[in-house]
Design an enzyme around this catalytic site. Structure first.
Site, short mmCIF file in Angstrom:
data_model
loop_
_atom_site.label_atom_id
_atom_site.label_comp_id
_atom_site.label_asym_id
_atom_site.label_seq_id
_atom_site.Cartn_x
_atom_site.Cartn_y
_atom_site.Cartn_z
N ASP A 174 23.31 41.55 35.83
CA ASP A 174 22.99 41.60 37.51
C ASP A 174 22.53 42.89 37.83
O ASP A 174 23.13 43.76 38.37
CB ASP A 174 23.86 41.00 37.98
CG ASP A 174 23.61 40.66 39.61
OD1 ASP A 174 22.44 40.50 40.01
OD2 ASP A 174 24.39 40.52 40.46
N CYS B 164 17.95 39.83 42.50
CA CYS B 164 17.60 39.20 43.68
C CYS B 164 16.68 39.89 44.37
O CYS B 164 16.39 40.28 45.57
CB CYS B 164 18.77 39.39 44.80
SG CYS B 164 19.39 41.16 45.00
C1 LIG Z 1 23.35 43.60 42.45
S1 LIG Z 1 24.79 44.38 42.64
C2 LIG Z 1 25.89 43.54 41.57
C3 LIG Z 1 26.22 42.25 42.07
C4 LIG Z 1 27.36 41.68 41.36
N1 LIG Z 1 26.94 41.18 40.11
C5 LIG Z 1 27.90 40.34 42.14
O1 LIG Z 1 27.52 39.06 41.53
O2 LIG Z 1 28.74 40.47 42.90
C6 LIG Z 1 24.59 45.77 41.47
C7 LIG Z 1 25.60 46.67 41.00
O3 LIG Z 1 25.13 47.55 40.08
C8 LIG Z 1 26.06 48.85 39.89
N2 LIG Z 1 25.26 49.84 39.25
C9 LIG Z 1 24.03 50.40 39.61
N3 LIG Z 1 23.88 51.26 38.62
C10 LIG Z 1 24.80 50.91 37.44
C11 LIG Z 1 24.70 51.58 36.15
N4 LIG Z 1 23.79 52.39 35.80
N5 LIG Z 1 25.80 51.00 35.52
C12 LIG Z 1 26.65 49.97 36.10
N6 LIG Z 1 26.43 49.59 37.25
C13 LIG Z 1 25.43 50.06 37.82
C14 LIG Z 1 26.01 49.02 41.32
O4 LIG Z 1 27.30 49.69 41.85
C15 LIG Z 1 26.25 47.43 42.13
O5 LIG Z 1 27.75 47.08 42.27
#
Ligand SMILES: C[S@@+](CC[C@H](N)C(=O)[O-])C[C@H]1O[C@@H](n2cnc3c(N)ncnc32)[C@H](O)[C@@H]1O
Length: 461
Positions: free
Chosen positions: A334, A387
């Protein structure tokens, strides 16, 4: 240091102090609304962030819940209707406001929003705005202008609003132009229209949506969400403490289901926090490893899992680099994205993000996607989702991946996996929802987040 006041200044100050007392009920909420709007529009801070970390949020701590609610309502309405408000204000302001006018523009936006969209009595909205202008060391030089402009907004504004194309005006040009190009003008107009209404609250329930819908006075949505129209405080809702459900838009609940039967399988949830999709995977019986680069957000994920009484493993790592000891049976990615599919919930995004962010995010998504395929066993399944309404963050990512890796193939999504809505699946077998999708009898509870999802099978490399 002693300050000497002239008799005139002293009497002016005591008049203002009296007024501040008289305005006691309405002033704190308006002040907070101006502060939050300034945080978003001038400082570029997201609303959710400004609500917990800004001078306005600190002021809000000592406010009554009713005033806090009013401040939030004014700000989200003003942001949702910003284009219309700007157009009406500009019709009555001869030349651009100088930088030296401090928060004057935000004061005018807050007052105009109340006059045109919140049915606030004109004298209250105008008096409070003029009073606020007078209290600010920069804006105070423009109190007469504020008064004159807002009187015209009150008397002539409603007729102007009737003539406006609200959806068009409220969509910043960068988004409007790209949506017209991608989806055509009619669809862009429908997307923008849907974005003007606040979203209902959707819950994903552990089991028995019909029973939860009865308990919470909501609507059960197949296959596992409950929609509430005017929920109030989330923590106060029945079932919160017992962990019977979690907040998740009905569209956001679709991608995890696309992994199919995952009981006892080892599933990686990449970019997992705050854990809405991790909870779905755990309920489906998978052994879930949640990876996120934000330690703070993983703390929230762990709190959520504790409330829901679910057991998952968490890893703080960059998911574009993290390599597990054993390959996974399935991966849900995601990816972080622009969030342009969620403007009903986060109207501020339209004003905070731009084409440059899109480019950066698309590059990050590509890195995450290309690494995700390396941590799956042959025959493993990957669901990628965002999203976002932008093809750079969805369709184009998958098309490029398929061009570059012959061992990856599409497993087309079927209508029965998405509420039976065949129209949400495009010719390539990808899921693409738009914010005006999912029409439910009562208009106020219609709509769904704009999501993209693709399901891929990993062959032998
Ligand atoms: C769209 S949100 C995820 C929502 C979650 N999947 C849910 O359903 O509740 C995106 C997430 O990606 C994380 N993120 C951003 N860059 C990342 C990376 N390089 N590796 C891991 N996580 C990352 C952010 O901290 C954030 O929590």
């Amino acid at each position: 240091m002693e300050t000497l006041l002239t008799a005139n200044q002293a009497s002016h100050q005591s008049r203002e102090a009296r007024k501040t007392r008289d305005y006691g009920v309405g002033l704190p909420a308006r002040r907070a609304a101006v502060g939050l709007l300034t945080a978003i529009l001038v400082k570029g801070q997201p609303l959710d962030d400004a609500l917990v970390n800004s001078p306005a949020s600190r002021e809000m701590l000592s406010m009554a819940e009713r005033d806090r609610g009013l401040a939030r309502a004014i700000v989200s309405t003003a942001i949702r209707h910003k284009g219309q408000l700007d157009a009406v204000l500009d019709a009555f302001i001869d030349k651009p406001l100088p930088k030296s006018s401090g928060p004057l523009r935000e004061i005018l936006l807050v007052a105009a929003c109340q006059l045109l969209f919140l049915n606030t009595p004109a004298h209250a909205a105008i008096d409070l705005a003029v009073h606020q202008a007078k209290q600010d060391r920069n804006a105070r030089h423009f109190d007469r202008l504020a008064n004159a402009v807002l009187r015209r907004v009150a008397s002539e504004g409603p007729a102007l609003v009737k003539e406006q194309n609200g959806p068009r005006l409220n969509t910043p040009a960068w988004l409007w132009e790209r949506w017209v190009k991608i989806y055509g003008e009619g669809t862009a107009q429908r997307i923008a229209q849907a974005n003007m209404a606040a979203a209902a609250l959707d819950l994903t329930v552990k089991q028995d949506p019909a029973a939860w819908a009865r308990r919470l006075n909501g609507i059960a949505l197949d296959p596992g969400s409950v929609r509430l129209s005017s929920p109030g405080r989330i923590e106060g809702l029945e079932g919160y403490d017992e962990g019977g459900w979690w907040v998740q838009d009905a569209a956001a609940a679709l991608p995890a289901r696309l992994l199919g039967a995952i009981a006892d399988k080892h599933v990686a949830d990449l970019c997992a926090a705050p854990g809405g999709k991790s909870a779905q995977l755990a309920v489906a019986g998978a052994r879930v490893t949640c990876v996120d680069s934000s330690k703070r957000r993983l703390v929230r994920l762990n709190e959520n899992m504790a409330r829901l009484d679910m057991d998952v493993t968490t890893v703080v790592a960059d998911a574009a680099k993290w390599t597990p000891d054993e390959p996974f049976d399935a991966v849900l990615l995601d990816a972080p994205c622009s969030g342009t599919g969620t403007l009903r919930r986060h109207p501020d995004i339209a004003h905070l993000k731009g084409p440059k962010d899109l480019k950066k995010l698309a590059a990050l998504q590509e890195r995450l996607l290309r690494h995700a395929i390396t941590i799956l066993r042959p025959g493993g399944v990957l669901v990628y989702c965002t999203c976002s309404l932008e093809p750079e963050e969805g369709e184009m990512q998958i098309e490029r991946l398929l061009d570059d890796f012959a061992h990856i193939s599409i497993d087309p999504i079927r209508p029965d996996e998405v509420f039976g809505h065949g129209g949400w699946i495009n010719g390539q077998g990808f899921l693409r929802t738009l914010p005006y999708d999912l029409v439910i009898d009562a208009h106020e509870s219609s709509g769904i987040d704009g999501f993209f999802a693709a399901r891929l099978i990993i062959g032998q490399a």
